[in-house]
Enzyme design. Sequence first.
Site, PDB file in Angstrom:
ATOM      1  N   GLU A 155      17.473  -5.476  -7.471  1.00  0.00           N
ATOM      2  CA  GLU A 155      18.511  -6.156  -6.567  1.00  0.00           C
ATOM      3  C   GLU A 155      18.216  -7.856  -6.368  1.00  0.00           C
ATOM      4  O   GLU A 155      17.453  -8.023  -6.002  1.00  0.00           O
ATOM      5  CB  GLU A 155      18.842  -5.600  -5.367  1.00  0.00           C
ATOM      6  CG  GLU A 155      20.098  -5.938  -4.441  1.00  0.00           C
ATOM      7  CD  GLU A 155      20.304  -5.300  -3.271  1.00  0.00           C
ATOM      8  OE1 GLU A 155      19.756  -4.077  -3.087  1.00  0.00           O
ATOM      9  OE2 GLU A 155      20.916  -5.585  -2.230  1.00  0.00           O
ATOM     10  N   LYS A 165      18.876  -0.279   5.688  1.00  0.00           N
ATOM     11  CA  LYS A 165      18.813  -0.186   4.491  1.00  0.00           C
ATOM     12  C   LYS A 165      18.218  -1.742   3.911  1.00  0.00           C
ATOM     13  O   LYS A 165      17.497  -1.849   2.806  1.00  0.00           O
ATOM     14  CB  LYS A 165      20.002   0.084   3.487  1.00  0.00           C
ATOM     15  CG  LYS A 165      20.193  -0.033   2.082  1.00  0.00           C
ATOM     16  CD  LYS A 165      20.239  -1.155   1.249  1.00  0.00           C
ATOM     17  CE  LYS A 165      20.360  -1.145  -0.071  1.00  0.00           C
ATOM     18  NZ  LYS A 165      20.365  -2.246  -0.816  1.00  0.00           N
ATOM     19  N   ASP A 192       4.608   6.002  -2.909  1.00  0.00           N
ATOM     20  CA  ASP A 192       5.686   6.896  -2.979  1.00  0.00           C
ATOM     21  C   ASP A 192       6.660   6.572  -2.181  1.00  0.00           C
ATOM     22  O   ASP A 192       6.618   6.857  -0.854  1.00  0.00           O
ATOM     23  CB  ASP A 192       5.095   8.321  -2.555  1.00  0.00           C
ATOM     24  CG  ASP A 192       6.059   9.382  -2.668  1.00  0.00           C
ATOM     25  OD1 ASP A 192       7.176   8.843  -2.643  1.00  0.00           O
ATOM     26  OD2 ASP A 192       5.753  10.537  -2.470  1.00  0.00           O
ATOM     27  N   HIS A 204      24.795 -13.877  -2.303  1.00  0.00           N
ATOM     28  CA  HIS A 204      24.372 -12.782  -3.291  1.00  0.00           C
ATOM     29  C   HIS A 204      25.228 -12.841  -4.399  1.00  0.00           C
ATOM     30  O   HIS A 204      24.800 -12.424  -5.463  1.00  0.00           O
ATOM     31  CB  HIS A 204      24.876 -11.537  -2.413  1.00  0.00           C
ATOM     32  CG  HIS A 204      24.418 -10.237  -3.070  1.00  0.00           C
ATOM     33  ND1 HIS A 204      23.015  -9.810  -2.813  1.00  0.00           N
ATOM     34  CD2 HIS A 204      25.028  -9.299  -3.527  1.00  0.00           C
ATOM     35  CE1 HIS A 204      23.070  -8.883  -3.790  1.00  0.00           C
ATOM     36  NE2 HIS A 204      24.363  -8.391  -4.050  1.00  0.00           N
TER      37      HIS A 204
HETATM   38  P1  NAD Z   1      -5.129  11.755  -4.051  1.00  0.00           P
HETATM   39  O1  NAD Z   1      -5.380  12.976  -3.743  1.00  0.00           O
HETATM   40  O2  NAD Z   1      -4.718  11.299  -5.584  1.00  0.00           O
HETATM   41  O3  NAD Z   1      -6.312  10.813  -3.561  1.00  0.00           O
HETATM   42  C1  NAD Z   1      -6.822  10.869  -2.431  1.00  0.00           C
HETATM   43  C2  NAD Z   1      -8.433  11.334  -2.278  1.00  0.00           C
HETATM   44  O4  NAD Z   1      -8.914   9.968  -2.832  1.00  0.00           O
HETATM   45  C3  NAD Z   1      -8.856  11.772  -1.230  1.00  0.00           C
HETATM   46  O5  NAD Z   1      -8.697  13.093  -0.894  1.00  0.00           O
HETATM   47  C4  NAD Z   1     -10.428  11.280  -1.279  1.00  0.00           C
HETATM   48  O6  NAD Z   1     -11.061  12.445  -1.855  1.00  0.00           O
HETATM   49  C5  NAD Z   1     -10.492  10.290  -2.319  1.00  0.00           C
HETATM   50  N1  NAD Z   1     -10.591   8.865  -1.697  1.00  0.00           N
HETATM   51  C6  NAD Z   1     -11.648   8.104  -2.325  1.00  0.00           C
HETATM   52  N2  NAD Z   1     -11.938   7.103  -1.600  1.00  0.00           N
HETATM   53  C7  NAD Z   1     -11.062   7.029  -0.498  1.00  0.00           C
HETATM   54  C8  NAD Z   1     -10.668   6.317   0.693  1.00  0.00           C
HETATM   55  N3  NAD Z   1     -11.442   5.078   0.941  1.00  0.00           N
HETATM   56  N4  NAD Z   1      -9.977   6.753   1.733  1.00  0.00           N
HETATM   57  C9  NAD Z   1      -9.269   7.978   1.564  1.00  0.00           C
HETATM   58  N5  NAD Z   1      -9.599   8.724   0.542  1.00  0.00           N
HETATM   59  C10 NAD Z   1     -10.255   8.431  -0.465  1.00  0.00           C
HETATM   60  O7  NAD Z   1      -3.711  11.051  -3.231  1.00  0.00           O
HETATM   61  P2  NAD Z   1      -3.419  11.326  -1.866  1.00  0.00           P
HETATM   62  O8  NAD Z   1      -3.259   9.973  -1.118  1.00  0.00           O
HETATM   63  O9  NAD Z   1      -3.803  12.430  -1.145  1.00  0.00           O
HETATM   64  O10 NAD Z   1      -1.916  11.924  -2.289  1.00  0.00           O
HETATM   65  C11 NAD Z   1      -0.689  10.945  -2.676  1.00  0.00           C
HETATM   66  C12 NAD Z   1      -0.011  11.580  -3.649  1.00  0.00           C
HETATM   67  O11 NAD Z   1       0.810  12.556  -3.155  1.00  0.00           O
HETATM   68  C13 NAD Z   1       1.343  10.705  -4.120  1.00  0.00           C
HETATM   69  O12 NAD Z   1       1.346  10.402  -5.588  1.00  0.00           O
HETATM   70  C14 NAD Z   1       2.580  11.369  -3.516  1.00  0.00           C
HETATM   71  O13 NAD Z   1       3.706  11.283  -4.386  1.00  0.00           O
HETATM   72  C15 NAD Z   1       2.150  12.927  -3.842  1.00  0.00           C
HETATM   73  N6  NAD Z   1       2.756  13.859  -2.772  1.00  0.00           N
HETATM   74  C16 NAD Z   1       3.726  13.391  -1.825  1.00  0.00           C
HETATM   75  C17 NAD Z   1       4.230  14.470  -1.140  1.00  0.00           C
HETATM   76  C18 NAD Z   1       5.174  14.053   0.245  1.00  0.00           C
HETATM   77  O14 NAD Z   1       5.258  12.884   0.584  1.00  0.00           O
HETATM   78  N7  NAD Z   1       5.794  15.006   0.578  1.00  0.00           N
HETATM   79  C19 NAD Z   1       3.756  15.819  -1.440  1.00  0.00           C
HETATM   80  C20 NAD Z   1       3.056  16.151  -2.300  1.00  0.00           C
HETATM   81  C21 NAD Z   1       2.537  15.275  -2.986  1.00  0.00           C
END
Ligand code: NAD
Length: 413
Positions: free
Chosen positions: A63, A254, A270, A368
């Site tokens: 946008e 928005k 996300d 805009h």
């Molecule tokens: P992930 O599981 O890929 O990574 C997180 C992991 O990284 C942790 O569990 C930990 O083991 C490790 N890690 C390493 N260094 C770390 C630090 N300094 N701090 C914390 N953890 C560290 O990702 P995530 O963040 O658990 O999940 C994010 C993904 O889940 C996104 O892609 C999202 O789109 C997706 N998702 C979202 C939903 C929702 O929003 N409802 C539902 C399901 C999945």
Amino acid sequence: MAAEWAGLDAKTRAALDGSGGLSPEQADHMIENVVGLHALPLGVAVNFVVNGREVLVPMAIEEPSVVAGASFMAKLARAGGGFVAHTTEPQMIGQMQILDVADPASARLALLEKKAHILDLANQIDPVIVKFGGGARDLEVRVMAQSPIGPFLVAHLIYDTRDAMGANAVNTACETLAPTIEQITGGRVHLRILSNLADRRLARARCVIPVSALEFGRDDPASRLYGGETVRDRIIEAYAFAAVDPYRAATHNKGIMNGVDAVVIATGNDWRAIEAGAHSYAARSGTYTSLSQWGKDAEGNLVGSLEMPMAVGIVGGATKVHPTAQAALKLMGVTNARELAEIIVSVGLAQNLAALRALATEGIQRGHMTLHARQVAIAAGAVGEQIEAVAGKLVAEKKVRVDRAEEILKGSA
Ligand code: NAD
């Protein structure tokens, strides 16, 4: 210039300028049925000072006006010392729906009695998060007395996810805990999933804009002149509309999300999760309202504040595998997820001010449409120097339409 400023290496620059970035092979590992890549413009907002630190802000957005608006408002905020932002601990909520419980009230107490044991179990699931100082923090249990299927229990696992967005970590914890929860309650754990209403993971930003910085229109002979106090008062009146009317609040918020999402997307986070969190938080009183507040302080300065859930990470998900997301984090120089959230909420506040200022003075369309006209010119087939020439004519004629742009290009008018 931005790359030089942030001292970026060649690979990082390539990821930002479009010559590098996500490869089709990498994309193929991210989602299913990949056929290619979908690009967005990546801009860099300037003038931002967040908690006393200069920061260049990458924004991925289609946008027009957003990057310019954020940059200009950051300049106004700078006159008052920039943005002051902070975050709560990065605590996410994992929900477990517990059905078929004979007596919900006593099952609730049974769970609370075993809280220490449950949290201990949860902390054995992800040793990495625990090593970084995160992990399970609390267990809350509510009885949903009335529902379409009768009463049931809901347990909330409060989980500090540190630098991760945390969805996977929290979902895994809930799934792993479910059998123990069933044992304790005698019920059946049905859904086990995080809540995007991340109201334990809030980001807050505020700014003070001196009235002298709010004067409008002096540099533009075509514009009416508005004094700083007038602009301030009109902005507060515009905010009041969003505070009391959900129809206005939706558009007001928005505008905030124009800034927020652009940085969330640029950093590979996300944005659906952030959107869901923002709007559910805006409706938490039962009436959907503005996420921001605007008023004036004792000296008459305009003061703005924004508070919203901000579940963003710098490890995990696409933040880790997308080269442009990695480069975007480097450009900002953020070292943890909370710092990123503080920048994003500041950009949201800046963007909100940009929209309010335009709406409260000459309206949103003039500025805009000048930018929009370029897109219309391109859509009509303009290339190179034709784009500015056609866009200029469309704006001058106040006919920013593709059919008119096509006529101009054909030389028929
Ligand atoms: P992930 O599981 O890929 O990574 C997180 C992991 O990284 C942790 O569990 C930990 O083991 C490790 N890690 C390493 N260094 C770390 C630090 N300094 N701090 C914390 N953890 C560290 O990702 P995530 O963040 O658990 O999940 C994010 C993904 O889940 C996104 O892609 C999202 O789109 C997706 N998702 C979202 C939903 C929702 O929003 N409802 C539902 C399901 C999945």
